[in-house]
Design an enzyme around this catalytic site. Structure first.
Site, PDB file in Angstrom:
ATOM      1  N   GLU A 170       0.820  -1.207   0.000  1.00 57.78           N
ATOM      2  CA  GLU A 170       0.000   0.000   0.000  1.00 57.78           C
ATOM      3  C   GLU A 170       0.856   1.260   0.000  1.00 57.78           C
ATOM      4  O   GLU A 170       0.531   2.243  -0.677  1.00 57.78           O
ATOM      5  CB  GLU A 170      -0.934   0.002   1.216  1.00 57.78           C
TER       6      GLU A 170
ATOM      7  N   ASP B 224      -4.280  -9.653  -7.743  1.00 59.25           N
ATOM      8  CA  ASP B 224      -4.730  -8.790  -8.824  1.00 59.25           C
ATOM      9  C   ASP B 224      -3.616  -8.026  -9.540  1.00 59.25           C
ATOM     10  O   ASP B 224      -3.400  -8.198 -10.746  1.00 59.25           O
ATOM     11  CB  ASP B 224      -5.807  -7.823  -8.322  1.00 59.25           C
TER      12      ASP B 224
ATOM     13  N   GLU C  91     -19.064  -6.195  -3.035  1.00 52.93           N
ATOM     14  CA  GLU C  91     -17.668  -6.606  -2.945  1.00 52.93           C
ATOM     15  C   GLU C  91     -17.462  -8.021  -3.488  1.00 52.93           C
ATOM     16  O   GLU C  91     -16.580  -8.255  -4.300  1.00 52.93           O
ATOM     17  CB  GLU C  91     -17.207  -6.566  -1.483  1.00 52.93           C
TER      18      GLU C  91
ATOM     19  N   GLU D 240     -12.421  -0.372  -9.699  1.00 52.52           N
ATOM     20  CA  GLU D 240     -11.995  -1.328 -10.734  1.00 52.52           C
ATOM     21  C   GLU D 240     -12.937  -1.397 -11.933  1.00 52.52           C
ATOM     22  O   GLU D 240     -12.489  -1.574 -13.079  1.00 52.52           O
ATOM     23  CB  GLU D 240     -11.828  -2.725 -10.120  1.00 52.52           C
TER      24      GLU D 240
ATOM     25  N   THR E 247      -1.447   0.728 -10.337  1.00 51.99           N
ATOM     26  CA  THR E 247      -2.685   0.126  -9.845  1.00 51.99           C
ATOM     27  C   THR E 247      -3.475   1.065  -8.953  1.00 51.99           C
ATOM     28  O   THR E 247      -4.614   0.772  -8.602  1.00 51.99           O
ATOM     29  CB  THR E 247      -2.371  -1.188  -9.100  1.00 51.99           C
TER      30      THR E 247
END
Length: 561
Positions: A169, A304, A420, A465, A552
């Protein structure tokens, strides 16, 4: 009568003396490893316990073939030189979110969009501000950009109450945000700040085998006790490559690229050795450099951005490193063979989604799970970008179908947003299968929309996304109706998440009426979600995909010419 200070009972005196002796022993040198202070550490000069003998240089030369254009030709766009007026409404939502953060949580990581105030979630280094920096620039809010940048360059990354930070992160949000803000504005002090943070994160690779762990723990880094994880999500270390490569490109110091490349080498070496060759399981043994500690496969949580970055790093390196094309091609084939499915639906025949798979450890075969998640919606853009870069039109078409399927999912709920995690009954193949009303009636959740089997996690967390893939496919195809799909998503999203201050994640996408707010506004709301909505209604030359590659967290890095 309660004892006074001068009249303590005898047992308290004895206990106090014993405690004092214990503390004296605890702090005596050699008996225990004290936590080293980090407020004076110069990470660029910190001791490395496992220094690398060689630093791999950035790859140079010419690609085997020129990189083809990613964006569609100008003639493909219906209004190539006119800004869609819907963009102004997106900007107003961003400005409302930004102003609430400024008023309520300036300098903190995140805003509490319901109760007000802020909270620290990523080390206390103003995550929302750093994440929003390039969005401010792109939206033309230059005064706000420079005010925020001035605050950010004064941040001391050694000043934190956290004992450890999430390496992934911090890399995608803070390092990515600083690099993109520098690429856009040219401010040298932002690059200097990126170097300062990059040197800290570089220390995460100071392990016996040069591979990082999931957490960057300051004490372990300063005492030489860091180790790579034995059951780590591969997306975490694999997602260092884009940011570290750009940092090396901008500074000329190859050490960052070289460190991230060690992860690439490990992944390339093990890709064909997993129980589903071509894919990596959602947990891997980085410490012992073994392919599999798990036989569960997904492109959602934990995996991902590993797949997402394969075509992106190829573009950032100008196509001179052929490993990423080979890795993408192998992964794409296995994803389509194993994870791609068509849900059984009563009246929709063009929906495709990506699920999960469990390989059998002691016998051949794979058990498919027709469950997906919002995070997996990034795959439409990934297939589109891979198809464009590697000239596979089939992947581009698949990417568009996946993107449209996620947009369709938004329309299925009264809130206008998708949950989700969710599940379906899958068709036996990718061909349309007959609707089985009786089978659906025995579904797990009785209140799901028709065709949906279960809603495993009904929250919506302001995620980007779905709009990410729709934006990318719009730029790759010029198909104007993708903008209309995006607009319907935007209206549902704003209507169901708005609070008195800003916008919040919600508890249940199936609520009909006022939604329960979770009092969370993750920094990706201003870094990604609203940026993608803004870009899809901008002219196609705004942040052209032939000149930029987005990490991302939607931070754009300039592609070297």
């Amino acid at each position: 009568m309660a004892p006074t200070r001068r009249q303590r009972p005898r047992w308290t005196v004895i206990t106090g003396a014993a405690l004092a002796m214990l503390l004296l022993w605890y702090h005596f040198p050699g008996n225990v490893r004290r936590r080293p202070p980090i407020d004076t550490v110069d990470w660029s000069r910190a001791r490395q316990y496992y220094p690398r003998e060689t630093i791999k240089p950035l790859p140079t030369g010419h690609p085997r073939r020129p990189i083809p254009p990613v964006q569609a030709s100008i003639a493909s766009f219906q209004h190539p030189s006119t800004t869609d007026p819907r963009r102004d409404q997106v900007q107003r939502v961003f400005e409302r979110s930004w102003n609430a953060y400024k008023d309520e949580a300036w300098g903190q990581d995140e805003l509490n969009p319901v109760s007000g105030g802020g909270k620290e979630t990523y080390g206390g280094w103003a995550a929302t501000m750093v994440d929003a920096l390039d969005t401010l620039w792109i939206m033309g809010m230059k005064d706000e950009f420079h005010n925020a940048a001035d605050f950010i360059v004064a941040i001391d990354f050694r000043n934190t109450t956290a004992d450890a930070i999430n390496l992934f992160e911090t890399n995608i949000r803070h390092l990515g945000g600083l690099l993109s803000a520098h690429d856009l504005s040219g401010r040298a002090d932002l690059l200097g700040k990126a170097v300062e943070l990059g040197d800290m994160l570089y220390m995460a690779f100071d392990t016996p085998n040069g591979l990082p762990g999931f957490w960057f723990t300051f004490e372990e880094a300063l005492t030489g006790t860091q180790r790579a994880g034995e059951n780590d999500a591969p997306a975490a270390p694999a997602s260092m490559c884009l940011e570290f490569t750009r940092l090396s490109q901008l500074t000329g110091d190859a050490k960052y690229f070289s460190a991230a490349d060690r992860v690439t080498q490990f992944l390339a070496r093990t890709q064909r050795d997993t129980s589903l060759p071509g894919l990596w399981p959602v947990e891997m043994d980085f410490r012992n450099e073994r392919a599999s500690t798990s036989h569960f496969y997904s492109i959602g949580t934990g995996a991902d951005s590993l797949y997402e970055y394969l075509p992106k790093i190829h573009a950032l390196l100008g196509g001179v490193d052929e490993r990423f094309e080979m890795m993408y091609t192998q992964a794409s084939k296995q994803i389509q063979q194993t994870l791609l499915f068509r849900p059984m639906l009563p009246d929709k025949d063009d929906i495709l989604l990506l699920g999960n798979a469990q390989a059998h450890e002691f016998s051949p075969g794979v058990t498919r799970e027709y469950q997906s998640q919002h995070l997996a919606c990034f795959a439409g853009g990934m297939f589109g970008l891979g198809g464009k870069l590697f000239e596979d039109q089939g992947d581009v078409e698949l990417g568009e179908r996946l993107a449209r399927s996620c947009g369709w999912a938004y329309s299925q709920f009264p809130t206008g947003v998708m949950p989700e995690m969710f599940g379906f009954y899958g068709c036996p193949s990718l061909e349309v299968c007959e609707w089985d009303e009786e089978r659906w009636r025995h579904r797990t959740n009785r209140e799901t929309p028709k065709g949906w089997r279960q809603i495993k996690d009904p929250r919506y967390l302001l995620r980007p996304e779905a709009i990410e893939s729709i934006f990318l496919l719009y730029r790759m195809t010029g198909h104007e109706d993708l903008r209309d799909l995006a607009w319907e998503m935007f209206l549902g999203m704003v209507g169901s998440t708005e609070t008195k201050l800003a916008y919040s994640g919600i508890a249940n996408v199936m609520d009909d009426g006022v939604t329960e707010k979770l009092d969370t506004m993750d920094s990706f709301w201003v870094a990604e979600t609203l940026k993608y909505f803004y870009l899809i209604f901008s002219t196609p030359d705004t942040l052209s995909l032939d000149e930029w590659v987005l990490n991302t967290e939607a931070h754009p890095f300039r592609r070297p010419g």
